[in-house]
Design a protein around this motif. Structure first.
Motif, PDB file in Angstrom:
ATOM      1  N   ASP A  18       0.867  -1.295   0.140  1.00 35.89           N
ATOM      2  CA  ASP A  18      -0.110   0.013  -0.063  1.00 35.89           C
ATOM      3  C   ASP A  18       0.826   1.313   0.230  1.00 35.89           C
ATOM      4  N   GLY A  19       2.131   1.170   0.301  1.00 36.39           N
ATOM      5  CA  GLY A  19       3.050   2.278   0.072  1.00 36.39           C
ATOM      6  C   GLY A  19       2.920   3.019   1.442  1.00 36.39           C
ATOM      7  N   ILE A  20       2.418   2.491   2.229  1.00 41.22           N
ATOM      8  CA  ILE A  20       2.322   3.272   3.542  1.00 41.22           C
ATOM      9  C   ILE A  20       2.979   2.579   4.888  1.00 41.22           C
ATOM     10  N   ASN A  21       3.659   3.056   5.786  1.00 42.83           N
ATOM     11  CA  ASN A  21       3.897   2.403   6.911  1.00 42.83           C
ATOM     12  C   ASN A  21       3.011   2.549   7.940  1.00 42.83           C
ATOM     13  N   VAL A  22       2.026   1.602   7.790  1.00 43.56           N
ATOM     14  CA  VAL A  22       0.884   1.796   8.573  1.00 43.56           C
ATOM     15  C   VAL A  22       1.024   1.646  10.226  1.00 43.56           C
ATOM     16  N   GLY A  51      -4.270   6.635  -6.634  1.00 45.35           N
ATOM     17  CA  GLY A  51      -5.248   7.476  -5.983  1.00 45.35           C
ATOM     18  C   GLY A  51      -5.617   6.701  -4.873  1.00 45.35           C
ATOM     19  N   ASN A  52      -5.571   5.268  -4.986  1.00 41.40           N
ATOM     20  CA  ASN A  52      -6.053   4.363  -3.849  1.00 41.40           C
ATOM     21  C   ASN A  52      -5.080   4.170  -2.447  1.00 41.40           C
ATOM     22  N   ARG A  53      -3.864   4.511  -2.946  1.00 47.98           N
ATOM     23  CA  ARG A  53      -2.933   4.730  -1.781  1.00 47.98           C
ATOM     24  C   ARG A  53      -3.118   6.218  -1.107  1.00 47.98           C
ATOM     25  N   LEU A  54      -3.536   7.055  -1.746  1.00 49.26           N
ATOM     26  CA  LEU A  54      -3.665   8.316  -0.895  1.00 49.26           C
ATOM     27  C   LEU A  54      -5.035   8.442  -0.313  1.00 49.26           C
ATOM     28  N   GLY A  97      -7.734   7.870   4.776  1.00 52.85           N
ATOM     29  CA  GLY A  97      -8.736   7.258   5.842  1.00 52.85           C
ATOM     30  C   GLY A  97      -8.237   6.783   7.024  1.00 52.85           C
ATOM     31  N   ILE A  98      -6.954   6.637   7.159  1.00 50.89           N
ATOM     32  CA  ILE A  98      -6.203   6.293   8.156  1.00 50.89           C
ATOM     33  C   ILE A  98      -6.163   7.539   9.347  1.00 50.89           C
ATOM     34  N   ARG A 102      -9.441   8.554  10.933  1.00 54.20           N
ATOM     35  CA  ARG A 102      -9.958   8.055  11.854  1.00 54.20           C
ATOM     36  C   ARG A 102      -9.557   8.727  13.212  1.00 54.20           C
ATOM     37  N   TYR A 103      -8.513   9.614  13.372  1.00 55.71           N
ATOM     38  CA  TYR A 103      -8.166  10.276  14.710  1.00 55.71           C
ATOM     39  C   TYR A 103      -8.895  11.448  15.059  1.00 55.71           C
ATOM     40  N   GLY A 104      -9.734  11.816  13.834  1.00 58.87           N
ATOM     41  CA  GLY A 104     -10.486  13.327  14.336  1.00 58.87           C
ATOM     42  C   GLY A 104      -9.982  14.352  14.420  1.00 58.87           C
TER      43      GLY A 104
END
Length: 283
Positions: free
Chosen positions: A36-40, A75-78, A83-84, A87-89
């Motif tokens: 996903d190209g992100i260190n989630v 686009g999906n990675r962005l 979305g991540i 979630r923290y508002g």
């Protein structure tokens, strides 16, 4: 006249005392080379710490993802990254890094995913912008224009000068992805690649009393002062660390407190919430 106080604290775990009239956080370079190209995992761990700091908003200095020349993947990675953080508002502002700009379509893909202020120069809407918050003025620059990485360009310099000239706020923070004065593995591949433009940019910072230029790109933490203006590199949001720990190589985020009188308190923390550096800028 600025007075600077610097204290380094390597192993100290506490929530920063909030002496500010407002508080915001900095993070950058959350990408990696996963599917996903992100260190989630690291991004979420840092966001959990930021949430506990009760900040008003977050500024992200680019390289959110490892991008793709394929528009749908990009686009999906962005969207996943967005979305991540949502979630923290916590409200957030983003800048683009070189890994967000992988094709001639990349800038428009960024615009389609994020809604940023639209007061930048023609051709750079939502990539370059400014906004006010309480007693401070915030400016996001674009150091990664397609086919022109690491350059500021005359149009952006002109817009920036006009923007800060009309500013009425006491404190100015400016953000971009590339350091103006890189310190480690991106020497020669940051704004220093075009030193004449870089020097014009820094001259604007100096003339208009910019408090700090805050950036990423190098995957580390570093603070330096050039002609009285602070450069703060915070590129430790998840990308592979590019320096030994003693040279700032650790996952990090920054909390900035601003008082009504313009005094600024800066606290640098690692992924575990340990304070790694604190300093203040006072007028």
């Amino acid at each position: 006249m600025r007075k600077t106080i610097i204290i380094t604290a390597i192993f100290f775990l506490l929530a920063s005392p909030c002496f500010a009239d407002f508080r915001f956080a900095i993070m950058g370079d959350t990408r990696d080379y996963s599917g996903d190209g992100i260190n989630v995992k690291t991004m979420k761990a840092i966001l959990e710490k930021i949430k506990s700091e009760e900040v008003d908003f977050i500024v992200v200095t680019g390289d959110m993802i490892t991008g793709s020349a394929k528009s749908s993947i990009h686009g999906n990675r962005l969207k996943k990254w967005k979305g991540i953080i949502e979630r923290y508002g916590i409200p957030f502002y983003i800048g683009v890094g070189n890994h967000e700009i992988e094709s001639e379509m990349s800038e428009n893909i960024v615009r389609s995913v994020f809604e940023m202020p639209e007061n930048g120069p023609s051709g750079f809407k939502e990539l370059i912008y400014s906004f006010d918050y309480k007693n401070a003025h915030f400016v996001m620059l674009d150091t990664e224009a397609f086919n022109n990485f690491h350059a500021i360009g005359e149009a952006q310099l002109k817009w920036l000068k006009e923007d800060v000239e009309k500013n009425q706020k006491k404190t100015i923070f400016i953000f971009g992805h590339d350091p103006a004065y890189p310190v480690y593995n991106h020497i020669g591949s940051s704004l220093d690649k075009y030193a004449v433009e870089r020097d014009k940019l820094w001259g604007i910072f100096k003339k208009y009393k910019v408090s700090a230029y805050i950036c990423g790109h190098e995957h580390l933490y570093n603070m330096s002062i050039h002609d009285g203006v602070y450069q703060i590199i915070s590129g430790g949001g998840g990308a592979h660390i590019s320096a030994p720990e003693e040279k700032g190589g650790f996952y990090n985020f920054i909390v900035i407190d601003v008082k009504d009188n313009g005094a600024i308190g800066i606290t640098v923390k690692d992924i575990n919430g340990f304070v790694k550096d604190t300093f203040s800028i006072e007028y």
